[in-house]
Design an enzyme around this catalytic site. Structure first.
Site, mmCIF file in Angstrom:
data_model
loop_
_atom_site.group_PDB
_atom_site.id
_atom_site.type_symbol
_atom_site.label_atom_id
_atom_site.label_comp_id
_atom_site.label_asym_id
_atom_site.label_seq_id
_atom_site.Cartn_x
_atom_site.Cartn_y
_atom_site.Cartn_z
ATOM 1 N N ASP A 143 -5.703 -15.540 4.474
ATOM 2 C CA ASP A 143 -5.305 -15.063 3.158
ATOM 3 C C ASP A 143 -3.800 -15.116 2.993
ATOM 4 O O ASP A 143 -3.074 -15.321 3.934
ATOM 5 C CB ASP A 143 -5.704 -13.589 3.025
ATOM 6 C CG ASP A 143 -7.069 -13.422 2.442
ATOM 7 O OD1 ASP A 143 -7.509 -14.340 1.742
ATOM 8 O OD2 ASP A 143 -7.688 -12.376 2.689
ATOM 9 N N LYS A 190 -4.985 -16.106 -2.183
ATOM 10 C CA LYS A 190 -4.972 -15.983 -3.636
ATOM 11 C C LYS A 190 -3.624 -15.409 -4.039
ATOM 12 O O LYS A 190 -3.226 -14.373 -3.521
ATOM 13 C CB LYS A 190 -6.057 -15.016 -4.094
ATOM 14 C CG LYS A 190 -7.433 -15.374 -3.601
ATOM 15 C CD LYS A 190 -8.370 -14.189 -3.769
ATOM 16 C CE LYS A 190 -9.727 -14.519 -3.155
ATOM 17 N NZ LYS A 190 -10.647 -13.416 -3.205
ATOM 18 N N MET A 211 -3.463 -3.371 -5.845
ATOM 19 C CA MET A 211 -3.526 -4.449 -6.840
ATOM 20 C C MET A 211 -3.144 -3.947 -8.232
ATOM 21 O O MET A 211 -3.524 -4.552 -9.219
ATOM 22 C CB MET A 211 -4.945 -5.058 -6.901
ATOM 23 C CG MET A 211 -5.362 -5.667 -5.587
ATOM 24 S SD MET A 211 -6.964 -6.490 -5.660
ATOM 25 C CE MET A 211 -8.096 -5.152 -5.464
HETATM 26 N N1 SAH Z 1 -8.232 -5.219 2.357
HETATM 27 C C1 SAH Z 1 -6.852 -4.933 2.022
HETATM 28 C C2 SAH Z 1 -6.625 -4.821 0.544
HETATM 29 C C3 SAH Z 1 -6.862 -6.086 -0.206
HETATM 30 S S1 SAH Z 1 -6.497 -5.942 -1.893
HETATM 31 C C4 SAH Z 1 -6.405 -3.691 2.761
HETATM 32 O O1 SAH Z 1 -7.226 -2.971 3.334
HETATM 33 O O2 SAH Z 1 -5.180 -3.456 2.799
HETATM 34 C C5 SAH Z 1 -4.847 -6.560 -1.953
HETATM 35 C C6 SAH Z 1 -3.879 -5.447 -2.262
HETATM 36 O O3 SAH Z 1 -3.519 -4.773 -1.091
HETATM 37 C C7 SAH Z 1 -2.557 -5.906 -2.825
HETATM 38 O O4 SAH Z 1 -2.632 -6.164 -4.194
HETATM 39 C C8 SAH Z 1 -1.691 -4.712 -2.548
HETATM 40 O O5 SAH Z 1 -1.953 -3.686 -3.457
HETATM 41 C C9 SAH Z 1 -2.224 -4.259 -1.216
HETATM 42 N N2 SAH Z 1 -1.424 -4.766 -0.079
HETATM 43 C C10 SAH Z 1 -1.884 -5.395 1.002
HETATM 44 N N3 SAH Z 1 -0.900 -5.629 1.886
HETATM 45 C C11 SAH Z 1 0.214 -5.122 1.351
HETATM 46 C C12 SAH Z 1 1.568 -5.039 1.761
HETATM 47 N N4 SAH Z 1 1.965 -5.530 2.945
HETATM 48 N N5 SAH Z 1 2.464 -4.438 0.970
HETATM 49 C C13 SAH Z 1 2.082 -3.915 -0.216
HETATM 50 N N6 SAH Z 1 0.822 -3.985 -0.660
HETATM 51 C C14 SAH Z 1 -0.107 -4.561 0.100
#
Ligand code: SAH
Length: 440
Positions: A234, A256, A363
């Site tokens: 990803d 994405k 998100m």
């Molecule tokens: N499965 C993932 C979430 C996926 S949805 C989890 O458990 O973290 C994707 C969202 O995750 C992004 O839009 C953002 O809101 C958040 N996200 C993931 N990594 C991030 C990061 N390093 N810094 C800030 N937001 C992050």
């Protein structure tokens, strides 16, 4: 009786196949017990010579087929042996065993004075890895690393321990290189879809990679990555780990980005299934945790429908870790008794409106104004602190603070961009960014 030649410390490392062969252990203490156990595990026929034995050895003689010659050592006890160990605690007896072994041309390990012996036992780290033919780790090959450090066994143990950790985590290259019969090709995009291993089904691991820092993936995830033939990755997650993959590992990027056309989930599922059915070990490397807004459940179902073995490895979710990177605990005694993770304003009405309940939004950057309004409409104070944390653990990490009334404007002015996690609640006051902000 021949005496030992002049001490000579160079050794010639070997792996001995002692299965079914006689090894004689002289001595009845814990060292003798340990050696006997090791020899038994390797399939040797073990004879112990000692007037008395410790409890561990007694157990081995009782239940594991170790012969016990219940008396002091006598010359002749090594007859028929391929290997001798002496650990009597009596220097004179050990020396006699070593000399007899030398005369019989039997290699001999002497526990007391290693100098007398003709063989040394290395410190060993072992791990099982999936076989090149697709067999899983339980029936696969063993990788063992034997460490000799001259006459300093503790140094050998320290090196062995360090190697063992790296074997466990996959930092060492354990991946079996599998080659199709009649071909020397490594897997690549061109051969994707062709079965390479005579019809053996591969596997899929849905690995939560954490928020992006390469140190925040689990040991299990790291290990599976090191064994993967194909990595489906990803935009988020520990992309730095991709640089460490071997050249012949296929990396499929289904990342994405907002605005860019996302790879449809059905297509991602198809990629996982196709590679696994071709016999490959697939790692689906995901940001955060696979099951937190990660569509991990759908990928699991798709694989199961095709009878593909799937393992799910949890990850450090950004919902908790990205606030932490900004100094915000999602719960805190006296400030927050719980938290809810959402993706936007649609579900705000179902969340407890109490000021001691933290709301975490993933998100949510583009919908921030609507979400803040919805939270106020549901009964939260307009002065409730809010933090937007961009790129947690990444080079662009930045925290923008405000209140439900001001955060949308502030985020716009600051040019906040995804990925970002928004935190709403009193816990935001604990962030250094809040304290450093003069006008929240
Ligand atoms: N499965 C993932 C979430 C996926 S949805 C989890 O458990 O973290 C994707 C969202 O995750 C992004 O839009 C953002 O809101 C958040 N996200 C993931 N990594 C991030 C990061 N390093 N810094 C800030 N937001 C992050």
């Amino acid at each position: 009786m021949t005496t030992n030649p002049a001490p000579h410390h160079e050794t010639y490392p070997l792996g001995l196949r002692v299965g079914g062969r006689l090894a004689v252990v002289v001595g009845g203490g814990p060292v003798a017990a340990r050696r006997s156990r090791g020899l038994l595990d390797a399939g040797a026929h073990v004879r112990v010579v000692a007037p008395v034995v410790c409890e561990d050895l007694a157990g081995l003689t009782a239940s594991d087929g170790v012969d016990w010659v219940r008396r002091d050592y006598l010359t002749g006890d090594l007859d028929g042996a391929w290997l001798a160990h002496t650990a009597t605690g009596d220097a004179e007896v050990d020396a006699r065993v070593a000399a007899d072994a030398e005369a019989d041309r039997v290699f001999c390990v002497t526990a007391g004075d290693a100098e007398l012996g003709t063989a040394w036992v290395p410190a060993v780290a072992r791990t099982r890895v999936p076989g090149a033919d697709g067999t899983d780790a339980s029936s696969g090959a063993e990788v063992s690393v034997a460490v000799n450090a001259g006459r300093d066994p503790r140094r050998a143990q320290r090196v062995r321990d360090a190697v063992a950790v790296r074997l466990a985590t996959g930092e060492l290259p354990l991946r079996a290189v599998r080659v199709a019969p009649g071909s020397d090709a490594a897997p690549d995009e061109a051969t994707a879809g062709e079965a390479r291993t005579g019809g053996t089904v591969g596997s899929v691991a849905l690995v939560g990679g954490g928020p992006g820092d390469t140190g925040l993936i689990s040991v299990r995830g790291r290990r599976l990555l090191a064994e993967a033939d194909v990595v489906v990755t990803d935009r988020l997650g520990p992309r730095g780990l991709l640089d460490e993959l071997a050249d012949d590992v296929v990396v499929v990027d289904v990342g994405k980005t907002p605005g860019n056309h996302p790879v449809p989930q059905a297509e991602i599922n198809a990629v996982l299934v196709q590679h696994a059915l071709a016999g490959r070990r697939v790692v689906r490397l995901k940001g955060g945790d696979p099951y937190v807004f990660g569509r991990g459940g759908e990928e699991l179902d798709a694989c199961r429908e095709h009878g593909i073995p799937v393992e799910v490895v949890p990850g450090v979710t950004s919902a908790v870790s990205v606030p932490a990177a900004a100094g915000i605990p999602v719960t805190h005694r006296g400030l927050s008794r719980g938290f809810t993770v959402l993706t936007g304003h649609e579900d705000v009405g179902k969340v407890p409106a109490a000021s001691d309940h933290t709301v975490v939004l993933l998100m949510g950057v583009s919908g921030l104004a609507e979400t803040a309004d919805a939270l106020v409409a549901q009964g939260r104070a307009a002065e409730t602190p809010v933090a937007v944390v961009e790129d947690g653990y990444g080079p662009r990490q930045r925290t923008t603070v405000g209140t439900l009334a001001t955060i949308a404007d502030r985020a716009r002015e600051a040019g906040v961009r995804p990925p970002a996690v928004t935190v709403v609640g009193e816990v935001v006051r604990l962030s250094p960014a809040w304290e450093g902000d003069a006008t929240p």
